[in-house]
Design a protein around this motif. Structure first.
Motif, short mmCIF file in Angstrom:
data_model
loop_
_atom_site.label_atom_id
_atom_site.label_comp_id
_atom_site.label_asym_id
_atom_site.label_seq_id
_atom_site.Cartn_x
_atom_site.Cartn_y
_atom_site.Cartn_z
N UNK A 286 0.92 -1.38 0.08
CA UNK A 286 -0.02 -0.02 0.26
C UNK A 286 0.96 1.41 0.00
N UNK A 287 0.85 2.16 -1.07
CA UNK A 287 1.66 3.48 -1.34
C UNK A 287 1.00 4.68 -1.05
N UNK A 288 -0.58 4.45 -1.03
CA UNK A 288 -1.28 5.85 -1.17
C UNK A 288 -2.64 5.49 -0.58
N UNK A 289 -3.27 6.69 -0.10
CA UNK A 289 -4.71 6.67 0.32
C UNK A 289 -5.45 7.83 -0.44
N UNK A 290 -6.62 7.67 -0.86
CA UNK A 290 -7.46 8.85 -1.39
C UNK A 290 -8.76 8.70 -0.55
N UNK A 291 -9.58 9.79 -0.74
CA UNK A 291 -11.01 9.78 -0.16
C UNK A 291 -12.04 9.79 -1.10
N UNK A 292 -12.90 8.82 -1.15
CA UNK A 292 -14.14 8.84 -1.80
C UNK A 292 -15.06 9.58 -1.57
N UNK A 293 -15.48 10.35 -2.56
CA UNK A 293 -16.53 11.63 -2.15
C UNK A 293 -17.57 11.48 -3.44
N UNK A 294 -18.86 11.76 -2.87
CA UNK A 294 -20.02 12.00 -3.65
C UNK A 294 -20.84 13.44 -3.70
N UNK A 295 -21.48 13.77 -4.78
CA UNK A 295 -22.41 14.81 -4.57
C UNK A 295 -23.67 14.22 -5.48
N UNK A 296 -24.69 14.35 -4.60
CA UNK A 296 -25.89 13.89 -5.05
C UNK A 296 -26.28 12.41 -4.46
N UNK A 297 -27.37 11.70 -5.06
CA UNK A 297 -27.70 10.37 -4.43
C UNK A 297 -26.86 9.40 -5.09
N UNK A 298 -26.07 8.66 -4.12
CA UNK A 298 -25.01 7.66 -4.52
C UNK A 298 -25.78 6.45 -5.34
N UNK A 299 -25.11 5.73 -6.27
CA UNK A 299 -25.43 4.72 -7.00
C UNK A 299 -26.13 3.70 -5.98
N UNK A 300 -26.83 2.75 -6.56
CA UNK A 300 -27.43 1.83 -5.51
C UNK A 300 -27.20 0.35 -6.24
N UNK A 301 -26.03 -0.19 -5.94
CA UNK A 301 -25.69 -1.60 -6.23
C UNK A 301 -26.85 -2.51 -5.96
N UNK A 302 -27.07 -3.48 -6.76
CA UNK A 302 -27.92 -4.69 -6.52
C UNK A 302 -27.21 -6.09 -6.68
N UNK A 303 -27.90 -7.15 -6.39
CA UNK A 303 -26.98 -8.37 -6.91
C UNK A 303 -26.36 -8.79 -5.67
N UNK A 304 -25.45 -9.90 -5.70
CA UNK A 304 -24.62 -10.41 -4.53
C UNK A 304 -23.39 -10.18 -4.74
N UNK A 305 -22.82 -9.56 -5.73
CA UNK A 305 -21.44 -9.49 -6.00
C UNK A 305 -20.80 -7.94 -5.46
N UNK A 306 -19.77 -7.87 -5.32
CA UNK A 306 -19.15 -6.57 -4.79
C UNK A 306 -18.07 -6.04 -5.69
N UNK A 307 -17.73 -4.82 -5.70
CA UNK A 307 -16.58 -4.14 -6.42
C UNK A 307 -15.55 -4.38 -5.41
N UNK A 308 -14.38 -5.22 -6.01
CA UNK A 308 -13.03 -5.39 -5.12
C UNK A 308 -12.17 -4.61 -5.62
N UNK A 309 -11.94 -4.26 -6.75
CA UNK A 309 -11.02 -2.93 -7.20
C UNK A 309 -11.47 -2.04 -8.32
N UNK A 310 -10.91 -1.18 -8.41
CA UNK A 310 -11.30 -0.17 -9.27
C UNK A 310 -10.63 -0.12 -10.75
#
Length: 288
Positions: free
Chosen positions: A258-282
């Motif tokens: 691990x070499x860096x950390x950034x902050x995830x930010x949102x303006x507005x209504x965040x996306x609403x995931x569905x299903x059983x899977x997850x996002x593990x990497x961008x």
């Protein structure tokens, strides 16, 4: 050029223009100035999928900002750069505000360094998590029975992967996935004829980047990453993961520090995931 003429040019107010491919070479110079390991092809990949603005003065680029639209309701923002010599004059805010106007009523998502938090906070963005950047040359490939479930994706499976990804992240990213399939390699996990996980891997920066990675659980996510690494022995790898993914300690054992950390930010209504899977990497900190 006389010193007086040069001073007059420097005093001229920079002009805002649309970001086109004409500016790619100069944009590469800006990112190199900041120590970003982008290649010209990395800039071209991002610019070809999105839209944005530049600030220029007398033909010289002094800042960039980009936006990537997903469907009719979402955009991610990134590649916001101002030349070192031009900082402190509000140019970053000017570029960012142009992006906001261009996006209209979209929900906006971005990943911010510490330096950008105040600017984005003043414009209504709220922190929703962190992204950890891991990179390095991986250690030996670990054997796993799950590796046998991973294979290269077929072209005919792209619409299925697109639907699977859209449900998982909560917004349609078909154009991004099409670009990833052309720029690199997609792999999938298929069980009982159903895609239950996928990963993308492409050339980027100092080596390769693995992401997005979408899977049903951590075991499958690790198998997808492991399979990608197995195709690229002794090569520099970068992976950007949500802090909530739980993959950090495992990546450390694989030699991806691990070499860096950034902050995830949102303006507005965040996306609403569905299903059983997850996002593990961008895909990347800019494109999401």
């Amino acid at each position: 050029m006389s010193e007086r003429t040069n001073e007059a040019l420097e005093a001229r107010t920079p002009e805002l223009a649309r970001f086109t491919s004409v500016y790619l070479q100069q944009a590469l110079g800006l990112s190199s100035e900041l120590g970003w390991p982008y290649r010209l092809k990395d800039w071209a990949f991002a610019q070809g999928l999105g839209e944005g603005f530049v600030l220029e003065r007398a033909g010289r680029l002094i800042g960039t900002a980009m936006r990537w639209q997903y469907g009719h309701a979402f955009s991610t923002l990134g590649m916001i750069i101002v030349a070192n010599a031009a900082q402190g004059h509000g140019y970053g805010a000017r570029l960012f505000d142009a992006l906001l106007d261009d996006a209209g009523s979209h929900t906006l998502l971005l990943n911010s360094t510490k330096e950008g938090l105040a600017l984005y906070g003043r414009r209504g963005f709220l922190p929703v998590g962190e992204v950890h950047q891991h990179q390095g040359v991986p250690t030996r490939v670990l054997s796993s029975p799950e590796l046998g479930c991973v294979r290269a994706a077929e072209v005919s499976e792209l619409p299925v992967i697109d639907q699977f990804d859209s449900e998982t992240v909560g917004m349609p990213r078909g154009r991004l996935l099409q670009g990833l399939s052309q720029a690199g390699r997609l792999s999938v996990i298929v069980r009982d004829g159903v895609v239950t996980g996928y990963a993308a891997c492409r050339r980027f920066g100092r080596g390769y980047v693995v992401g997005p990675v979408v899977a049903a659980d951590m075991t499958d996510a690790q198998a997808l990453i492991e399979e990608a690494i197995s195709q690229l022995p002794d090569v520099f790898i970068r992976i950007d993961i949500p802090a909530s993914s739980g993959l950090g300690s495992w990546l450390e054992t694989r030699g991806l520090k691990r070499v860096d950390t950034v902050t995830s930010m949102v303006r507005g209504e965040a996306p609403r995931p569905s299903g059983n899977a997850r996002l593990f990497a961008l895909c990347s900190q800019s494109l999401g």
